[in-house]
Design an enzyme around this catalytic site. Structure first.
Site, PDB file in Angstrom:
ATOM      1  N   HIS A   1       0.595  -1.041   0.226  1.00 30.39           N
ATOM      2  CA  HIS A   1      -0.320  -0.059  -0.241  1.00 30.39           C
ATOM      3  C   HIS A   1       0.689   1.486   0.138  1.00 30.39           C
ATOM      4  O   HIS A   1       1.723   1.034   0.467  1.00 30.39           O
ATOM      5  CB  HIS A   1      -0.954   0.237   1.202  1.00 30.39           C
ATOM      6  CG  HIS A   1      -2.073  -0.571   1.264  1.00 30.39           C
ATOM      7  ND1 HIS A   1      -3.165  -0.966   0.190  1.00 30.39           N
ATOM      8  CD2 HIS A   1      -2.929  -1.823   2.100  1.00 30.39           C
ATOM      9  CE1 HIS A   1      -4.421  -1.287   0.090  1.00 30.39           C
ATOM     10  NE2 HIS A   1      -3.815  -1.455   1.240  1.00 30.39           N
TER      11      HIS A   1
ATOM     12  N   CYS B   1       0.221   1.854  -5.865  1.00 26.66           N
ATOM     13  CA  CYS B   1      -0.411   2.553  -5.794  1.00 26.66           C
ATOM     14  C   CYS B   1      -0.332   4.487  -5.973  1.00 26.66           C
ATOM     15  O   CYS B   1       0.794   4.796  -5.265  1.00 26.66           O
ATOM     16  CB  CYS B   1      -1.980   2.773  -5.800  1.00 26.66           C
ATOM     17  SG  CYS B   1      -2.384   1.395  -6.256  1.00 26.66           S
TER      18      CYS B   1
END
Length: 235
Positions: A131, A202
């Protein structure tokens, strides 16, 4: 009298609005700190490899949802149901995370996750997802922050361990790709002269991903590694 109560009511409304704004501004910060605490707990880093894996790994990246307080709480409650298969450390960026099989929501809330069931450290392409909280501290956020700030240098060292051996990599590529480009997770022997690690996280929009590749430079048994190397993994 009515005017006085109107003024008081107005003050109360202003206070409540300021409170709501403060909470909203600090939400990401506190969420990031919670994520950092869960994924970087020294006790969990040491003991997660002894857990009994109770869930079948999920390798469907499309089912991954953004981190939320609810998902973090769920991962914290069931953390003992997931067994770590290794660890990744990037000391220059203060990264130390457990590695779990799969890229399910719980796995990625607890550390980094593998893309395929057949991948092995030090062999072919070893892809990992992590993440980005955009806070510079949690999960793979330090890599994203460093890249955006022009501080992710080639040659940055990456250490992997499967709790038996240590594998040494050095970053040689880092660039942004489309979020749906998963070809870089495959084994591409025609284009890979050496075993590599591929890391994905991301960007702040969620529409793209940062791709980072490191080439294998060597390996050795964890037992024979220096005290400095063992300390990186908190052994």
């Amino acid at each position: 009298m009515k005017s006085r109560w109107k003024n008081i009511a107005g003050i109360i409304i202003i206070i409540l609005l300021l409170g709501a704004i403060t909470i909203a501004l600090n939400f990401d910060y506190f969420q990031g700190r919670a994520a950092y605490s869960i994924s970087n707990s020294e006790t969990y880093l040491k003991h997660a490899r002894h857990n009994k894996q109770k869930h079948k790994p999920n390798y469907n990246l499309k089912q991954v949802k953004p981190v939320s307080p609810k998902s973090l709480l769920h991962a914290w409650r069931c953390q003992r149901d997931y067994r770590a298969v290794g660890q990744i450390a990037i000391p220059e960026k203060n990264i130390l995370l457990n590695i779990f099989k799969g890229v399910g929501n719980d796995e990625l809330a607890l550390g980094a996750g593998t893309f395929r069931a057949d991948q092995k450290m030090g062999k072919n392409n070893y892809p990992l997802a992590g993440h980005n909280m955009d806070d510079g501290t949690s999960y793979f956020s330090p890599l994203y922050t460093a890249k955006v700030n022009g501080q992710l240098a080639k040659g940055t060292r990456i250490f992997l361990t499967d709790f038996k051996n240590v594998y040494y990599y050095q970053i040689d590529q880092a660039y942004f790709i489309n979020a749906y480009n998963l070809r870089l997770t495959f084994n591409r022997k025609k284009f890979q002269k050496k075993p590599v690690i591929s890391m994905f996280t991301c960007d702040w929009t969620g529409q793209g991903r940062l791709f980072i590749r490191g080439c294998l430079t060597g390996s050795q048994s964890l037992h024979s590694a220096s005290k400095k190397i063992k300390a990186i993994f908190k052994y």
